[in-house]
Design a protein around this motif. Structure first.
Motif, PDB file in Angstrom:
ATOM      1  N   GLY A 121      57.792  33.797  48.697  1.00 57.24           N
ATOM      2  CA  GLY A 121      59.051  33.651  49.416  1.00 57.24           C
ATOM      3  C   GLY A 121      59.572  34.979  49.932  1.00 57.24           C
ATOM      4  O   GLY A 121      58.898  36.022  49.887  1.00 57.24           O
ATOM      5  N   ALA A 122      60.809  34.946  50.416  1.00 52.90           N
ATOM      6  CA  ALA A 122      61.454  36.156  50.918  1.00 52.90           C
ATOM      7  C   ALA A 122      61.773  37.091  49.762  1.00 52.90           C
ATOM      8  O   ALA A 122      62.079  36.658  48.650  1.00 52.90           O
ATOM      9  N   LEU A 123      61.686  38.376  50.033  1.00 53.95           N
ATOM     10  CA  LEU A 123      61.959  39.376  49.015  1.00 53.95           C
ATOM     11  C   LEU A 123      63.365  39.923  49.162  1.00 53.95           C
ATOM     12  O   LEU A 123      63.827  40.159  50.290  1.00 53.95           O
ATOM     13  N   PRO A 124      64.056  40.144  48.065  1.00 50.10           N
ATOM     14  CA  PRO A 124      65.364  40.793  48.164  1.00 50.10           C
ATOM     15  C   PRO A 124      65.191  42.245  48.611  1.00 50.10           C
ATOM     16  O   PRO A 124      64.142  42.860  48.379  1.00 50.10           O
ATOM     17  N   GLU A 125      66.190  42.773  49.276  1.00 48.20           N
ATOM     18  CA  GLU A 125      66.127  44.174  49.698  1.00 48.20           C
ATOM     19  C   GLU A 125      66.109  45.053  48.462  1.00 48.20           C
ATOM     20  O   GLU A 125      66.934  44.897  47.555  1.00 48.20           O
ATOM     21  N   HIS A 126      65.144  45.954  48.440  1.00 49.30           N
ATOM     22  CA  HIS A 126      65.042  46.790  47.239  1.00 49.30           C
ATOM     23  C   HIS A 126      66.117  47.875  47.254  1.00 49.30           C
ATOM     24  O   HIS A 126      66.516  48.375  48.308  1.00 49.30           O
ATOM     25  N   ALA A 127      66.559  48.210  46.060  1.00 45.68           N
ATOM     26  CA  ALA A 127      67.621  49.203  45.919  1.00 45.68           C
ATOM     27  C   ALA A 127      67.091  50.591  46.247  1.00 45.68           C
ATOM     28  O   ALA A 127      65.923  50.911  46.030  1.00 45.68           O
ATOM     29  N   LYS A 128      67.974  51.415  46.772  1.00 44.18           N
ATOM     30  CA  LYS A 128      67.634  52.799  47.079  1.00 44.18           C
ATOM     31  C   LYS A 128      68.616  53.730  46.399  1.00 44.18           C
ATOM     32  O   LYS A 128      69.774  53.397  46.197  1.00 44.18           O
ATOM     33  N   ALA A 129      68.121  54.879  46.048  1.00 44.78           N
ATOM     34  CA  ALA A 129      68.992  55.896  45.453  1.00 44.78           C
ATOM     35  C   ALA A 129      69.675  56.663  46.582  1.00 44.78           C
ATOM     36  O   ALA A 129      69.030  57.355  47.364  1.00 44.78           O
ATOM     37  N   GLU A 130      70.998  56.526  46.677  1.00 42.73           N
ATOM     38  CA  GLU A 130      71.738  57.130  47.778  1.00 42.73           C
ATOM     39  C   GLU A 130      72.326  58.487  47.419  1.00 42.73           C
ATOM     40  O   GLU A 130      72.748  59.247  48.274  1.00 42.73           O
ATOM     41  N   SER A 131      72.360  58.788  46.123  1.00 48.86           N
ATOM     42  CA  SER A 131      73.000  60.035  45.711  1.00 48.86           C
ATOM     43  C   SER A 131      72.176  61.236  46.156  1.00 48.86           C
ATOM     44  O   SER A 131      70.946  61.233  46.055  1.00 48.86           O
ATOM     45  N   PRO A 132      72.822  62.302  46.658  1.00 45.35           N
ATOM     46  CA  PRO A 132      72.081  63.525  47.028  1.00 45.35           C
ATOM     47  C   PRO A 132      71.309  64.110  45.860  1.00 45.35           C
ATOM     48  O   PRO A 132      70.305  64.793  46.044  1.00 45.35           O
ATOM     49  N   ASN A 144      64.072  65.738  49.237  1.00 45.65           N
ATOM     50  CA  ASN A 144      64.185  66.806  50.228  1.00 45.65           C
ATOM     51  C   ASN A 144      65.466  66.582  51.019  1.00 45.65           C
ATOM     52  O   ASN A 144      65.446  66.018  52.118  1.00 45.65           O
ATOM     53  N   PRO A 145      66.606  66.992  50.482  1.00 42.55           N
ATOM     54  CA  PRO A 145      67.882  66.705  51.145  1.00 42.55           C
ATOM     55  C   PRO A 145      67.940  67.211  52.584  1.00 42.55           C
ATOM     56  O   PRO A 145      68.567  66.593  53.442  1.00 42.55           O
ATOM     57  N   ALA A 146      67.281  68.313  52.858  1.00 38.19           N
ATOM     58  CA  ALA A 146      67.352  68.881  54.212  1.00 38.19           C
ATOM     59  C   ALA A 146      66.772  67.923  55.247  1.00 38.19           C
ATOM     60  O   ALA A 146      67.201  67.878  56.391  1.00 38.19           O
ATOM     61  N   ASN A 147      65.781  67.133  54.827  1.00 35.47           N
ATOM     62  CA  ASN A 147      65.156  66.178  55.747  1.00 35.47           C
ATOM     63  C   ASN A 147      65.606  64.741  55.496  1.00 35.47           C
ATOM     64  O   ASN A 147      65.037  63.809  56.034  1.00 35.47           O
ATOM     65  N   SER A 148      66.626  64.599  54.633  1.00 38.03           N
ATOM     66  CA  SER A 148      67.198  63.279  54.329  1.00 38.03           C
ATOM     67  C   SER A 148      66.166  62.297  53.810  1.00 38.03           C
ATOM     68  O   SER A 148      66.167  61.127  54.143  1.00 38.03           O
ATOM     69  N   ILE A 149      65.259  62.789  52.962  1.00 37.16           N
ATOM     70  CA  ILE A 149      64.270  61.901  52.328  1.00 37.16           C
ATOM     71  C   ILE A 149      64.779  61.559  50.928  1.00 37.16           C
ATOM     72  O   ILE A 149      65.135  62.443  50.165  1.00 37.16           O
ATOM     73  N   VAL A 150      64.884  60.285  50.677  1.00 35.98           N
ATOM     74  CA  VAL A 150      65.375  59.863  49.353  1.00 35.98           C
ATOM     75  C   VAL A 150      64.276  59.174  48.588  1.00 35.98           C
ATOM     76  O   VAL A 150      63.271  58.746  49.148  1.00 35.98           O
TER      77      VAL A 150
END
Length: 455
Positions: free
Chosen positions: A429-440, A445-451
């Motif tokens: 079936g459809a998959l729920p959107e997986h959680a992402k870590a949003e905290s800096p 690599n914060p300079a390139n906005s890679i989380v």
């Protein structure tokens, strides 16, 4: 099928006249019969028919040495000799052992017994037997040259002592020890408590951890190997030819694990937590026991743990060092993960059309393909379960917990059928959107906005 030739009964009138010294020489007329075993399957235990009752132990892929009574003394006969041991189907090793097998037969007796153990040496060099962990007279301790002279080839010596404590002990040579132990000479010595109500269990299993370095196509271990062993075994057997631990639901189960290899082994059992109840130093008091799901077995030591078999199923039990659940490992094999072998494969197939490139996506495919291998060796990964290849080897088996297993029945009940709704299944079936870590703070690599994804 195993073929054990039982000891002949002997009356007191047929007793051997022997000295109690370990170096006493004997005549063959007075010896107990040397029972033998020539098969690799687990011998069902035989309950005692005289004396203090006890629940006999089960040596995986092994057996217990019979004895005779002689004027109140339990007499055993060990024969140190070259043996042929089937490590797994299709692979036989030329080892040294006792009474036709490596590991040797388990010796069972009761706290307070006096035992007399005849040791006949059929090896090409002298030997001795050290009774690892037992409390006994210095002259019976079995250290060649220190406790007594080595037992010459063709001679029989006698060890005689009282069993002053119960527990799990081992025996092995203390003469040319590096060679003789590397060739497979070792076994268990179990002393049951004199009080049958002390530490009772329904099932009592023995596992000896040992290891060999045997090149594919050869038969004799390399005795000078110190660390790079390629065959990690339980009781001189490798998976998938290690018998399962068969248990009835609600049984109280003890597993005793001894280690006579050259490294430690973290033994992990799935599906249960357990209590460590014994070491080779003795029983652990109830207030000092600790819960585990893995127990590390040091070199030259033993650990016993217990659990109540309340969870039905097939539960893996294995060493948690990953390379110890592999067979015939080559230490010089390069890693090909991510490599493009297409051009190389084309060239090799010009001279070897059956060549199969492997390892670029991992090694699991090795367990699925029946590839030709050298004589007298086994695949690195083997074994099939109800859902496909198990991709295991070496120090691995299965604890099989079932309803209604009769006492004394250790036959393989087959694979467990998971009840509906209790087995992992494919989701389409459809998959729920997986959680992402949003905290800096979690950004790689914060300079390139890679989380970093938590998934």
């Amino acid at each position: 099928m195993m073929n054990r030739r039982q000891l002949l009964g002997a009356s007191a009138g047929g007793a051997a006249l022997v000295s109690t010294a370990a170096w006493a020489k004997t005549s063959n007329m007075g010896l107990p019969e040397a029972a033998l075993m020539d098969g690799p399957s687990t011998q069902a235990p035989k309950a005692p028919d005289t004396g203090v009752p006890y629940n006999p132990v089960v040596t995986l892929n092994g057996w217990t040495l019979p004895f005779r009574m002689n004027n109140g003394v339990k007499e055993f006969h060990l024969v140190a000799e070259p043996v042929e041991r089937e490590l797994a189907e299709g692979m036989t090793a030329y080892l040294w052992g006792y009474n036709g097998q490596s590991i040797g037969p388990t010796i069972e007796a009761i706290e307070g017994d006096r035992v007399r153990i005849y040791v006949t040496n059929k090896l090409p060099e002298h030997t001795s037997v050290h009774w690892h962990g037992l409390i006994l007279p210095s002259g019976m301790d079995g250290v060649g040259g220190l406790s007594h002279p080595g037992i010459p080839p063709g001679k029989t010596f006698v060890y005689e002592f009282d069993l002053v404590k119960s527990g799990t002990f081992m025996y092995h040579p203390h003469a040319d020890e590096m060679v003789q132990m590397a060739m497979g000479m070792m076994g268990f010595f179990i002393v049951h408590p004199k009080d049958p109500s002390f530490m009772p269990v329904d099932r009592d299993f023995l596992i000896m951890l040992n290891a060999f370095d045997i090149d594919p196509g050869s038969y004799v271990p390399k005795v000078m190997t110190m660390t790079d062993f390629n065959l990690w075994t339980w009781n001189s057997r490798i998976f998938p030819d290690i018998d399962p631990l068969v248990v009835s639901k609600n049984d109280r189960v003890r597993v005793r694990v001894g280690n006579l290899t050259m490294t430690n082994h973290p033994i992990h059992m799935h599906g249960y937590d357990f209590e460590v109840t014994c070491t080779d130093g003795g029983w652990v008091r109830p207030e000092a026991r600790w819960p585990e799901v893995s127990i590390d077995i040091p070199v030259g030591a033993m650990r016993a743990y217990e659990f109540d078999a309340v969870h039905l199923g097939d539960w893996a039990i294995h060493c948690h060092k990953s390379h110890h659940t592999m067979n015939a490992m080559g230490h010089d094999v390069p890693t090909f993960i991510g490599a493009d072998k297409s051009a190389l494969t084309h060239k090799i197939r010009l001279v070897q059309p059956e060549y199969m490139p492997m390892g670029t996506n991992g090694m699991a495919e090795m367990a699925e393909m029946a590839m030709p291998i050298p004589d007298n060796t086994v695949p690195m990964m083997a074994g099939w379960g109800p859902h496909g290849p198990l991709e295991m080897g070496g120090m691995f088996s299965v604890v099989k917990v079932r309803e209604g297993i009769s006492a004394g029945d250790y036959s393989d009940p087959g694979w467990y059928e998971n009840p509906p709704g209790t087995e992992a299944w494919e989701w389409t079936g459809a998959l729920p959107e997986h959680a992402k870590a949003e905290s800096p703070d979690t950004q790689l690599n914060p300079a390139n906005s890679i989380v970093s994804d938590r998934g």
